[in-house]
Design an enzyme around this catalytic site. Structure first.
Site, mmCIF file in Angstrom:
data_model
loop_
_atom_site.group_PDB
_atom_site.id
_atom_site.type_symbol
_atom_site.label_atom_id
_atom_site.label_comp_id
_atom_site.label_asym_id
_atom_site.label_seq_id
_atom_site.Cartn_x
_atom_site.Cartn_y
_atom_site.Cartn_z
ATOM 1 N N SER A 1 0.930 -1.030 -0.110
ATOM 2 C CA SER A 1 -0.032 -0.007 0.103
ATOM 3 C C SER A 1 0.838 1.250 0.020
ATOM 4 O O SER A 1 1.639 1.366 0.514
ATOM 5 C CB SER A 1 -1.041 -0.106 1.210
ATOM 6 O OG SER A 1 -1.399 1.413 1.578
ATOM 7 N N GLU B 1 0.383 3.614 1.876
ATOM 8 C CA GLU B 1 0.346 4.048 3.322
ATOM 9 C C GLU B 1 1.798 3.596 3.699
ATOM 10 O O GLU B 1 2.222 4.243 4.747
ATOM 11 C CB GLU B 1 -0.457 3.218 4.186
ATOM 12 C CG GLU B 1 -1.872 3.790 3.796
ATOM 13 C CD GLU B 1 -2.305 5.367 4.137
ATOM 14 O OE1 GLU B 1 -1.508 5.787 5.129
ATOM 15 O OE2 GLU B 1 -3.363 6.100 3.564
ATOM 16 N N TYR C 1 -1.576 0.629 10.258
ATOM 17 C CA TYR C 1 -1.946 -0.074 8.832
ATOM 18 C C TYR C 1 -0.467 -0.079 8.315
ATOM 19 O O TYR C 1 -0.123 -0.906 7.493
ATOM 20 C CB TYR C 1 -2.909 0.497 8.152
ATOM 21 C CG TYR C 1 -3.385 -0.064 6.529
ATOM 22 C CD1 TYR C 1 -3.994 -1.228 6.413
ATOM 23 C CD2 TYR C 1 -2.806 0.834 5.753
ATOM 24 C CE1 TYR C 1 -4.072 -1.580 5.315
ATOM 25 C CE2 TYR C 1 -3.009 0.355 4.282
ATOM 26 C CZ TYR C 1 -3.704 -0.822 4.051
ATOM 27 O OH TYR C 1 -3.623 -1.305 2.827
ATOM 28 N N HIS D 1 -7.932 2.329 -4.814
ATOM 29 C CA HIS D 1 -8.598 2.214 -5.896
ATOM 30 C C HIS D 1 -10.090 1.490 -5.259
ATOM 31 O O HIS D 1 -10.312 1.030 -4.323
ATOM 32 C CB HIS D 1 -7.854 1.009 -6.577
ATOM 33 C CG HIS D 1 -7.537 -0.073 -5.819
ATOM 34 N ND1 HIS D 1 -6.290 -0.083 -5.164
ATOM 35 C CD2 HIS D 1 -7.806 -1.326 -5.577
ATOM 36 C CE1 HIS D 1 -6.055 -1.326 -4.480
ATOM 37 N NE2 HIS D 1 -6.956 -2.035 -4.750
ATOM 38 N N ARG E 1 -16.468 -1.606 -3.207
ATOM 39 C CA ARG E 1 -16.041 -0.961 -2.207
ATOM 40 C C ARG E 1 -16.964 -0.930 -0.650
ATOM 41 O O ARG E 1 -17.939 -0.182 -0.965
ATOM 42 C CB ARG E 1 -15.553 0.491 -2.328
ATOM 43 C CG ARG E 1 -14.491 1.021 -1.462
ATOM 44 C CD ARG E 1 -13.138 0.510 -1.649
ATOM 45 N NE ARG E 1 -12.011 1.605 -1.152
ATOM 46 C CZ ARG E 1 -10.800 1.071 -0.840
ATOM 47 N NH1 ARG E 1 -10.630 -0.077 -0.340
ATOM 48 N NH2 ARG E 1 -9.869 2.192 -0.588
ATOM 49 N N PHE F 1 -15.350 3.169 3.696
ATOM 50 C CA PHE F 1 -14.436 3.832 3.024
ATOM 51 C C PHE F 1 -15.234 5.144 2.449
ATOM 52 O O PHE F 1 -16.358 5.223 2.046
ATOM 53 C CB PHE F 1 -13.876 3.138 1.920
ATOM 54 C CG PHE F 1 -13.100 1.910 2.301
ATOM 55 C CD1 PHE F 1 -11.625 2.298 2.536
ATOM 56 C CD2 PHE F 1 -13.541 0.653 2.608
ATOM 57 C CE1 PHE F 1 -10.822 1.367 3.043
ATOM 58 C CE2 PHE F 1 -12.530 -0.301 2.975
ATOM 59 C CZ PHE F 1 -11.301 -0.075 3.291
HETATM 60 P P1 NAP Z 1 -10.994 -5.616 1.564
HETATM 61 O O1 NAP Z 1 -12.301 -5.277 0.608
HETATM 62 O O2 NAP Z 1 -11.375 -5.096 2.897
HETATM 63 O O3 NAP Z 1 -10.872 -6.915 1.564
HETATM 64 C C1 NAP Z 1 -10.023 -7.684 2.702
HETATM 65 C C2 NAP Z 1 -10.086 -9.159 2.612
HETATM 66 O O4 NAP Z 1 -9.114 -9.607 3.692
HETATM 67 C C3 NAP Z 1 -11.598 -9.505 3.092
HETATM 68 O O5 NAP Z 1 -11.457 -10.730 2.098
HETATM 69 C C4 NAP Z 1 -11.394 -9.961 4.697
HETATM 70 O O6 NAP Z 1 -12.266 -10.888 4.993
HETATM 71 C C5 NAP Z 1 -9.886 -10.706 4.217
HETATM 72 N N1 NAP Z 1 -9.454 -10.640 5.761
HETATM 73 C C6 NAP Z 1 -9.292 -9.621 6.706
HETATM 74 N N2 NAP Z 1 -8.734 -10.485 7.838
HETATM 75 C C7 NAP Z 1 -8.488 -11.643 7.651
HETATM 76 C C8 NAP Z 1 -8.039 -12.756 8.535
HETATM 77 N N3 NAP Z 1 -7.659 -12.554 9.541
HETATM 78 N N4 NAP Z 1 -7.854 -14.014 7.756
HETATM 79 C C9 NAP Z 1 -8.405 -14.093 6.577
HETATM 80 N N5 NAP Z 1 -8.931 -13.292 5.703
HETATM 81 C C10 NAP Z 1 -8.941 -12.003 6.277
HETATM 82 O O7 NAP Z 1 -9.927 -5.034 1.105
HETATM 83 P P2 NAP Z 1 -9.358 -4.562 -0.653
HETATM 84 O O8 NAP Z 1 -10.032 -3.416 -1.021
HETATM 85 O O9 NAP Z 1 -10.040 -5.815 -1.383
HETATM 86 O O10 NAP Z 1 -7.876 -4.709 -0.619
HETATM 87 C C11 NAP Z 1 -7.155 -5.715 -1.115
HETATM 88 C C12 NAP Z 1 -5.832 -5.830 -0.560
HETATM 89 O O11 NAP Z 1 -5.058 -4.593 -0.985
HETATM 90 C C13 NAP Z 1 -5.636 -5.545 1.021
HETATM 91 O O12 NAP Z 1 -4.514 -6.338 1.623
HETATM 92 C C14 NAP Z 1 -5.305 -3.993 1.382
HETATM 93 O O13 NAP Z 1 -4.831 -3.556 2.446
HETATM 94 C C15 NAP Z 1 -4.513 -3.812 -0.059
HETATM 95 N N6 NAP Z 1 -4.730 -2.097 -0.574
HETATM 96 C C16 NAP Z 1 -5.984 -1.814 -0.713
HETATM 97 C C17 NAP Z 1 -6.210 -0.714 -1.180
HETATM 98 C C18 NAP Z 1 -7.527 -0.135 -1.992
HETATM 99 O O14 NAP Z 1 -7.654 1.173 -2.023
HETATM 100 N N7 NAP Z 1 -8.644 -0.916 -1.989
HETATM 101 C C19 NAP Z 1 -4.908 0.118 -1.424
HETATM 102 C C20 NAP Z 1 -3.955 -0.158 -1.088
HETATM 103 C C21 NAP Z 1 -3.821 -1.739 -0.588
HETATM 104 P P3 NAP Z 1 -13.844 -10.673 5.453
HETATM 105 O O15 NAP Z 1 -14.771 -10.347 4.309
HETATM 106 O O16 NAP Z 1 -13.883 -11.785 6.242
HETATM 107 O O17 NAP Z 1 -13.610 -9.379 6.289
#
Ligand code: NAP
Length: 315
Positions: free
Chosen positions: A122, A124, A146, A175, A180, A184
């Site tokens: 990220s 971040e 984070y 993104h 989303r 957020f």
């Molecule tokens: P998201 O929608 O919040 O999805 C996170 C996923 O992680 C969910 O499936 C969640 O499961 C799972 N999870 C959380 N804790 C867990 C645990 N202890 N064991 C197993 N699974 C777990 O995030 P996203 O937007 O798709 O982002 C995907 C990745 O990219 C993440 O690592 C995020 O930090 C990174 N990222 C995202 C952005 C962005 O703008 N979207 C930017 C930078 C980095 P549940 O459904 O059960 O909660």
């Protein structure tokens, strides 16, 4: 025979788009879901109910599956939430990622087949960088739990690359998409614009309208992940649009897309939504991804906001 991919975080925004993409490309897709929380969107995904922090169970599923591609997207993904439980965030986003790299390395050693590992890092990790735009050489200086946990995993990617595992760490800038979650700010804005247009809501409460981000379209970022896994050499990649917009720009675009000309009367500034140590300008330079992976964003800021509002008007 179809190739096998394993996705952690398959129920999340990116995980669901990635699964759709890999299934369409003919992959056998396995996904890790938290025990009792299988909200995957496709019956074609083979799910495994494991918490990412359960190292033994994760190690054995990786050993059993020996996937050709392993995408680690699972994380507690909200910066705001990371202040509530910094230790758990370090366990999931930091140590969980390292343990998975170790499991993949072991499975590769035992099975003799290479595993391409993609880590969702990220922007971040840069905190409030002294220069903009940022690239893969920008120093890591996270300013929230984070970012600190993601920085640990990002450094781990380099360590495991040196050890012989093809780990690409994708430094993802924000993104968005209709998938989303509402916690957020972007989705909160598009849902509110749609609800106000429908007459179901009057007011939208927001924090700092001047905060700026580099916002892209989630399926484009998933495309970058696939390209990184497919590439013969693993590396770090900034994945970003290169354009920074303010929350105010986002609000204006969302209300316009919802057919509301004047957004100001509907928006109330609430200091309760200000974050501690909020990064003011994060904007990425994705030159390496463009040159090495042939990646570029396909959806503009306006189109992205319009698509989110269109979805929220219909639901
Ligand atoms: P998201 O929608 O919040 O999805 C996170 C996923 O992680 C969910 O499936 C969640 O499961 C799972 N999870 C959380 N804790 C867990 C645990 N202890 N064991 C197993 N699974 C777990 O995030 P996203 O937007 O798709 O982002 C995907 C990745 O990219 C993440 O690592 C995020 O930090 C990174 N990222 C995202 C952005 C962005 O703008 N979207 C930017 C930078 C980095 P549940 O459904 O059960 O909660």
């Amino acid at each position: 025979m179809s190739r096998r991919a394993l996705i952690t975080g398959v129920t999340g925004q990116d995980g669901s788009y990635l699964a759709d993409r890999l299934l369409a490309d003919g992959w056998e897709v396995h996904g890790i879901v938290r025990p009792g929380d299988d909200t995957t969107r496709s019956a074609e995904i083979t799910t495994h109910e494991i918490d990412l922090t359960d190292t033994d169970a994760m190690t054995s599923v990786v050993r059993d599956l020996t996937p050709a591609h392993l995408y680690n997207l699972a994380a507690i993904s909200s910066v705001a939430q990371s202040w509530d439980d910094p230790v758990e965030v370090a366990r999931v986003n930091g140590l969980g990622a390292l343990a998975l790299m170790e499991a993949a390395w072991q499975a590769q050693e035992e099975g003799g087949e290479p595993i391409a590992f993609v880590q969702a890092s990220s922007a971040e990790i840069f905190g409030e960088p002294s220069s903009a735009p940022q690239d893969e050489q920008t120093p890591l200086r996270p300013l929230n739990p984070y970012g600190a946990a993601k920085a640990l995993a990002h450094l781990g990617a380099e360590v495991y690359r040196q050890r012989g595992l093809a780990v690409s760490s994708l430094i993802l800038y924000n993104h968005e998409s209709p998938r989303r979650p509402e916690r957020f700010v972007t989705r909160k804005i598009t849902m509110a614009a749609a609800a106000i247009a429908r007459g179901d809501q009057d007011e939208l409460r927001l924090g700092n309208l001047d905060a700026r981000r580099d916002w892209g379209w989630a399926p484009d970022y998933v495309d970058a992940m696939v390209r990184a896994a497919d590439h013969p050499e693993a590396a770090d990649y900034v994945i970003a649009t290169g354009e920074s917009r303010s929350v105010r720009d986002f609000v204006e675009a969302a209300f316009t897309a919802a057919g509301i000309d004047a957004w100001e009367p509907h928006v109330t500034i609430d200091p309760a939504f200000y974050r501690p140590a909020d990064a003011t300008e994060l904007v990425g330079r994705a030159t390496r991804a463009r040159e090495v992976l042939g990646w570029e964003p396909s959806v503009s800021f306006q189109e992205m906001v319009k698509e989110m509002v269109r979805h929220d008007l219909e639901s």
